[in-house]
Each structure stands twice: as C-alpha cells, then as structure tokens.
Design an enzyme around this catalytic site. Structure first.
Site, PDB file in Angstrom:
ATOM      1  N   ASP A 123       0.841  -1.192   0.000  1.00  0.00           N
ATOM      2  CA  ASP A 123       0.000   0.000   0.000  1.00  0.00           C
ATOM      3  C   ASP A 123       0.882   1.250   0.000  1.00  0.00           C
ATOM      4  O   ASP A 123       2.007   1.228   0.527  1.00  0.00           O
ATOM      5  CB  ASP A 123      -0.911   0.022   1.221  1.00  0.00           C
ATOM      6  CG  ASP A 123      -2.025  -1.019   1.132  1.00  0.00           C
ATOM      7  OD1 ASP A 123      -2.312  -1.486   0.013  1.00  0.00           O
ATOM      8  OD2 ASP A 123      -2.596  -1.359   2.190  1.00  0.00           O
TER       9      ASP A 123
ATOM     10  N   TYR B   9       6.182  -8.088   9.116  1.00  0.00           N
ATOM     11  CA  TYR B   9       5.898  -6.660   9.226  1.00  0.00           C
ATOM     12  C   TYR B   9       6.080  -6.202  10.671  1.00  0.00           C
ATOM     13  O   TYR B   9       5.836  -6.968  11.615  1.00  0.00           O
ATOM     14  CB  TYR B   9       4.450  -6.350   8.832  1.00  0.00           C
ATOM     15  CG  TYR B   9       4.089  -6.665   7.405  1.00  0.00           C
ATOM     16  CD1 TYR B   9       4.117  -5.679   6.418  1.00  0.00           C
ATOM     17  CD2 TYR B   9       3.679  -7.949   7.044  1.00  0.00           C
ATOM     18  CE1 TYR B   9       3.755  -5.962   5.105  1.00  0.00           C
ATOM     19  CE2 TYR B   9       3.317  -8.246   5.734  1.00  0.00           C
ATOM     20  CZ  TYR B   9       3.361  -7.244   4.774  1.00  0.00           C
ATOM     21  OH  TYR B   9       2.999  -7.531   3.487  1.00  0.00           O
TER      22      TYR B   9
ATOM     23  N   ARG C  68      -3.711  -4.551   7.977  1.00  0.00           N
ATOM     24  CA  ARG C  68      -4.700  -3.557   8.441  1.00  0.00           C
ATOM     25  C   ARG C  68      -5.894  -4.255   9.077  1.00  0.00           C
ATOM     26  O   ARG C  68      -6.346  -3.906  10.169  1.00  0.00           O
ATOM     27  CB  ARG C  68      -5.203  -2.731   7.251  1.00  0.00           C
ATOM     28  CG  ARG C  68      -4.338  -1.583   6.837  1.00  0.00           C
ATOM     29  CD  ARG C  68      -4.990  -0.830   5.691  1.00  0.00           C
ATOM     30  NE  ARG C  68      -4.989  -1.578   4.437  1.00  0.00           N
ATOM     31  CZ  ARG C  68      -5.812  -1.340   3.424  1.00  0.00           C
ATOM     32  NH1 ARG C  68      -6.741  -0.407   3.522  1.00  0.00           N
ATOM     33  NH2 ARG C  68      -5.733  -2.039   2.306  1.00  0.00           N
TER      34      ARG C  68
ATOM     35  N   ASP D 230      -6.689   2.622   8.116  1.00  0.00           N
ATOM     36  CA  ASP D 230      -5.414   3.251   8.447  1.00  0.00           C
ATOM     37  C   ASP D 230      -5.650   4.751   8.636  1.00  0.00           C
ATOM     38  O   ASP D 230      -6.792   5.230   8.513  1.00  0.00           O
ATOM     39  CB  ASP D 230      -4.329   2.956   7.397  1.00  0.00           C
ATOM     40  CG  ASP D 230      -4.669   3.509   6.011  1.00  0.00           C
ATOM     41  OD1 ASP D 230      -5.506   4.431   5.908  1.00  0.00           O
ATOM     42  OD2 ASP D 230      -4.104   3.007   5.021  1.00  0.00           O
TER      43      ASP D 230
END
Length: 299
Positions: free
Chosen positions: A38, A66, A179, A80
């Site tokens: 993203d 991550y 997310r 987000d």
C-alpha cells in the site's frame, strides 16, 4: 539485465510508481514486483528484472514479516490513518499487555479474512477501492491466510486522548491484510482500531538491511556498480542439479529427464548449465518434466 533488486519502497509511493521509476533508471521494460505494498506502507519490495520476472510467483509465495502500530480507540473507513474517522470509543483505562498478548495469540494459525473496501482486490472487474470511493458496497470474497507469529513489542496509553497504541511484529502468509488483522485485534479487545503505521521487514527471502532505495539504485547505475541478486536466489532452498552437455540439449528443447539421471530424486529441482539457472523441473511418475523454463540462451 537479469536479476532481483530488493527495493526499499518509501511511504507515499505506490508499488506501480516504484516499478515505473525503475524502468526509467534501468532502461529496462521487463520489470515486475513480487507483492504490492500500500502507498502508506514502507519496506521490502523485491523487484524482478528481465528473466527474473519468470520467478515472481515464487518470491510472492514466501512468507512476509511486518512491524507496525495499532491505534486503539478509533476506527477509520480505510483501516489506516489516511481515512475518515468513522467510530470512536474512549479507552478509559490502560489495557494490560497480558490481555493484548492473549488476544494476539488467538489469531495465530489459519485465519479467514475479508479484504477491506479500500483495497486493490478486484470484484466484477473493478477494484474494491473504486467501489468505496463511489460510495458503493459489494460482497467481498473471503480469503484464507496464515499468521505464523503475532507478537507485542510495546504498548503505551495516552490518558489525554484516551487511546492506546500497540506496537507489534507479525509473520504471515502472502495475501494477509495486516490492516484488517490489527482492526480485528482491537475488536477482540472491545474497541475500534486502526493501523497507525506499517513497515514490511521481510519478503521474498530478503530483509530490510539488504534493500536499496531508488536513489541508491540510481547512484549505482550512474557509477556502473549495480549488482543484482542472481535468479537462483529466488530458489536457493531448492535442490540443484548441474546438467551435462547431453542433458542440456534435452532440457533446452523442453525435453524430459529420466528420474535415474539425477543423483538426488527430489519432487522439484533447479537445473543449471554452465553455472546458470536454466529451468525448474518437477517429478511426474518416473520422469522430470518442465515446471518453468528460465534461461535458454547460449553463451
């Protein structure tokens, strides 16, 4: 130019933008990335150049890691901080770390996710974010992912805003929406949540300290010092076989190899000739047949 560049994609740039910039820097059209990031996510984005584009799917299949931060107490439409706030619930008292860790542990293993509306998943020929921007909703396809590890690294409570931040590291399979994972974690704790930041630490067998920025690539190209990772890096864990000249004549025409012609008899094997990765073969019955033809050029 054939090989792999472990690119550091900066925040604010799409994966497509990164590929476009590299095409101009390298003067090479045949470039592909192994897994979209993203725009607001930074980190490792392996880029395949030339013949390495044939190996994109193998790099994408590898697990990813991550590091990120969850904001507990508010939710946004995009999951987000780029989106409009759609829900808030004050966190009246700090959530104990042990409570957070217990909720995280329950999310480890196979998991069913529904992609967020603000994502690039296609439904009926349109990307979900296109529906979202038009104010439309559609049924989203469920996907199966695997969370290998989900660990708390730090947490902090803000009494002024009555919100809590949770820092974490997650190891997961391809296709995982982090997310959505952290929003679901906040829901499990009884609050709305949104992802505050995210960085990809590992992908395609590359780690953050191996990456090059676009500026690094530009500088190395200008100095004629750019060294790409070889194609074989993508399949470095596969059994390897060096072909004889006779076997090479068979392989370069897509021919089969008898099982007995290889010293080892693995299910899948990388075939090299003159120390170059030429093909990937798989065992079918008593013969090895082509899985991917990589490099059939003669010296």
């Amino acid at each position: 130019m054939d090989g792999i560049i472990p690119l550091y994609k900066e925040r604010g740039m799409t994966s497509f933008d990164a590929v476009s910039r590299l095409r101009r820097i390298l003067h090479e059209k045949k470039i592909g990335h192994s897994g979209t990031l993203d725009p607001e996510v930074a980190g490792v984005l392996p880029i395949c150049v030339g013949k390495a584009t044939k190996l994109v799917d193998l790099l994408m299949a590898s697990g990813k890691q991550y590091a990120g931060e969850l904001l507990i107490g508010q939710a946004t439409e995009t999951e987000d901080l780029t989106g409009k706030v759609i829900a808030t619930t004050p966190v009246a008292a700090p959530i104990p770390a042990a409570t957070i860790e217990a909720a995280m542990q329950k999310m480890v293993g196979p998991l069913t996710q529904i992609p967020p509306m603000y994502s690039a998943v296609k439904v009926n020929g349109k990307r979900l974010y296109e529906y979202a921007r038009a104010g439309e909703t559609v049924e989203r396809p469920k996907r199966q992912v695997t969370i290998t590890s989900f660990k708390l690294t730090a947490t902090s409570y803000n009494p002024a805003t009555q919100t809590q931040r949770v820092r974490f590291i997650v190891d997961c399979s391809k296709g995982t929406y982090v997310r959505t994972l952290v929003v679901d974690l906040a829901k499990a704790l009884g609050y709305p949540g949104t992802m505050a930041s995210l960085t990809r630490l590992k992908s395609g067998g590359f780690e953050l300290d191996q990456t090059l920025s676009l500026a690094d690539v530009q500088d190395q190209m200008s100095a004629q010092l750019l060294n790409l990772y070889p194609l074989a890096y993508a399949v470095r864990d596969w059994p390897a076989h060096e072909l004889t000249p006779e076997q090479w004549q068979t392989v370069k025409h897509g021919g089969w190899l008898p099982q007995a012609s290889l010293d080892q008899r693995p299910a899948q094997v990388t075939l090299f000739y003159q120390q170059r990765l030429r093909a990937l073969y798989q065992l079918k019955g008593t013969v090895y047949k082509p899985l991917k033809m990589i490099d059939l050029d003669e010296d």
